[in-house]
Scaffold this motif. Structure first.
Motif, PDB file in Angstrom:
ATOM      1  N   VAL A  75       4.776  -4.206   5.875  1.00  0.00           N
ATOM      2  CA  VAL A  75       5.361  -3.379   4.818  1.00  0.00           C
ATOM      3  C   VAL A  75       4.952  -1.924   5.043  1.00  0.00           C
ATOM      4  CG1 VAL A  75       5.498  -2.998   2.329  1.00  0.00           C
ATOM      5  CG2 VAL A  75       5.294  -5.334   3.237  1.00  0.00           C
ATOM      6  N   PHE A  76       5.930  -1.028   5.151  1.00  0.00           N
ATOM      7  CA  PHE A  76       5.633   0.367   5.493  1.00  0.00           C
ATOM      8  C   PHE A  76       5.007   1.159   4.361  1.00  0.00           C
ATOM      9  CE2 PHE A  76       9.947   0.493   3.886  1.00  0.00           C
ATOM     10  CZ  PHE A  76       9.990   1.655   3.136  1.00  0.00           C
ATOM     11  N   THR A  77       4.992   0.613   3.149  1.00  0.00           N
ATOM     12  CA  THR A  77       4.368   1.323   2.027  1.00  0.00           C
ATOM     13  C   THR A  77       2.923   0.888   1.791  1.00  0.00           C
ATOM     14  OG1 THR A  77       5.349  -0.256   0.489  1.00  0.00           O
ATOM     15  CG2 THR A  77       6.548   1.811   0.847  1.00  0.00           C
ATOM     16  N   ASN A  78       2.432  -0.067   2.572  1.00  0.00           N
ATOM     17  CA  ASN A  78       1.023  -0.463   2.503  1.00  0.00           C
ATOM     18  C   ASN A  78       0.213   0.435   3.430  1.00  0.00           C
ATOM     19  OD1 ASN A  78       1.566  -2.545   0.746  1.00  0.00           O
ATOM     20  ND2 ASN A  78       1.518  -4.140   2.301  1.00  0.00           N
ATOM     21  N   PRO A  79      -0.996   0.817   3.025  1.00  0.00           N
ATOM     22  CA  PRO A  79      -1.801   1.736   3.848  1.00  0.00           C
ATOM     23  C   PRO A  79      -2.526   1.048   5.003  1.00  0.00           C
ATOM     24  CG  PRO A  79      -2.963   1.253   1.832  1.00  0.00           C
ATOM     25  CD  PRO A  79      -1.628   0.555   1.731  1.00  0.00           C
ATOM     26  N   THR A  80      -1.807   0.188   5.720  1.00  0.00           N
ATOM     27  CA  THR A  80      -2.347  -0.485   6.898  1.00  0.00           C
ATOM     28  C   THR A  80      -1.193  -0.901   7.787  1.00  0.00           C
ATOM     29  OG1 THR A  80      -3.754  -2.286   7.689  1.00  0.00           O
ATOM     30  CG2 THR A  80      -2.423  -2.739   5.733  1.00  0.00           C
ATOM     31  N   MET A  81      -1.400  -0.830   9.113  1.00  0.00           N
ATOM     32  CA  MET A  81      -0.378  -1.254  10.066  1.00  0.00           C
ATOM     33  C   MET A  81      -0.985  -1.307  11.460  1.00  0.00           C
ATOM     34  SD  MET A  81       3.505   0.208  10.631  1.00  0.00           S
ATOM     35  CE  MET A  81       4.104  -0.564   9.120  1.00  0.00           C
ATOM     36  N   LYS A  82      -0.408  -2.155  12.317  1.00  0.00           N
ATOM     37  CA  LYS A  82      -0.819  -2.229  13.721  1.00  0.00           C
ATOM     38  C   LYS A  82      -0.112  -1.125  14.509  1.00  0.00           C
ATOM     39  CE  LYS A  82      -1.898  -7.057  14.485  1.00  0.00           C
ATOM     40  NZ  LYS A  82      -1.561  -8.273  15.221  1.00  0.00           N
ATOM     41  N   THR A  83      -0.816  -0.597  15.490  1.00  0.00           N
ATOM     42  CA  THR A  83      -0.171   0.366  16.383  1.00  0.00           C
ATOM     43  C   THR A  83       0.804  -0.381  17.284  1.00  0.00           C
ATOM     44  OG1 THR A  83      -1.966   0.165  17.995  1.00  0.00           O
ATOM     45  CG2 THR A  83      -2.106   1.991  16.415  1.00  0.00           C
ATOM     46  N   PHE A  84       1.797   0.320  17.749  1.00  0.00           N
ATOM     47  CA  PHE A  84       2.783  -0.206  18.685  1.00  0.00           C
ATOM     48  C   PHE A  84       2.754   0.712  19.893  1.00  0.00           C
ATOM     49  CE2 PHE A  84       7.368  -0.496  20.013  1.00  0.00           C
ATOM     50  CZ  PHE A  84       7.320  -1.794  20.482  1.00  0.00           C
TER      51      PHE A  84
END
Length: 133
Positions: A88-97
């Motif tokens: 989810v792009f609105t969560n303050p976490t994500m994996k790098t691509f």
């Protein structure tokens, strides 16, 4: 017999730290009238890169990163460019691509300085200041 171009390509080492680069280091505060925003909020797009100890981009890095914004702005969204990602792009976490992603920082009504903090397990964290005028 003359060189037309020369380029050095280095293989990246293990992921070591995070590097931040904002498209703009100053954004405008969002004016309010009767408590309602009068314009769309101003944004700064911060490219987040996972690099090795020598500063080379780690193109295979898929580190889970977390983001927080303090001061005169707030976290808006994040995108890594992976069309198959279900995060989810609105969560303050994500994996790098391919070792990168972009965090969007949104100005609030207050003027001052905003600080974006980015961290991930096993990586040296990074911070960038963005002025809100």
């Amino acid at each position: 017999g003359n060189k037309a171009e020369e380029k050095i390509i280095k293989t990246a080492g293990k992921p070591h730290h995070i590097v931040l680069q904002a498209d703009r280091n100053a954004i405008k505060a969002t004016p309010l009238l009767n408590g309602m925003p009068q314009d769309s909020p101003d944004l700064s797009f911060v490219t987040v890169s996972v690099v090795d100890k020598d500063g080379n981009l780690c193109p295979d890095a898929a580190n889970q990163l977390t983001f927080s914004v303090n001061g005169a702005a707030k976290f808006n969204s994040v995108c890594n460019g992976d069309a198959t990602s279900l995060e989810v792009f609105t969560n303050p976490t994500m994996k790098t691509f391919h070792g990168q992603l972009v965090v969007v920082v949104e100005a609030t009504k207050e003027k001052g300085t905003a600080t974006l903090n980015v961290k991930g397990n096993g990586l040296k964290a990074a911070t960038i200041a963005i002025k809100v005028e």
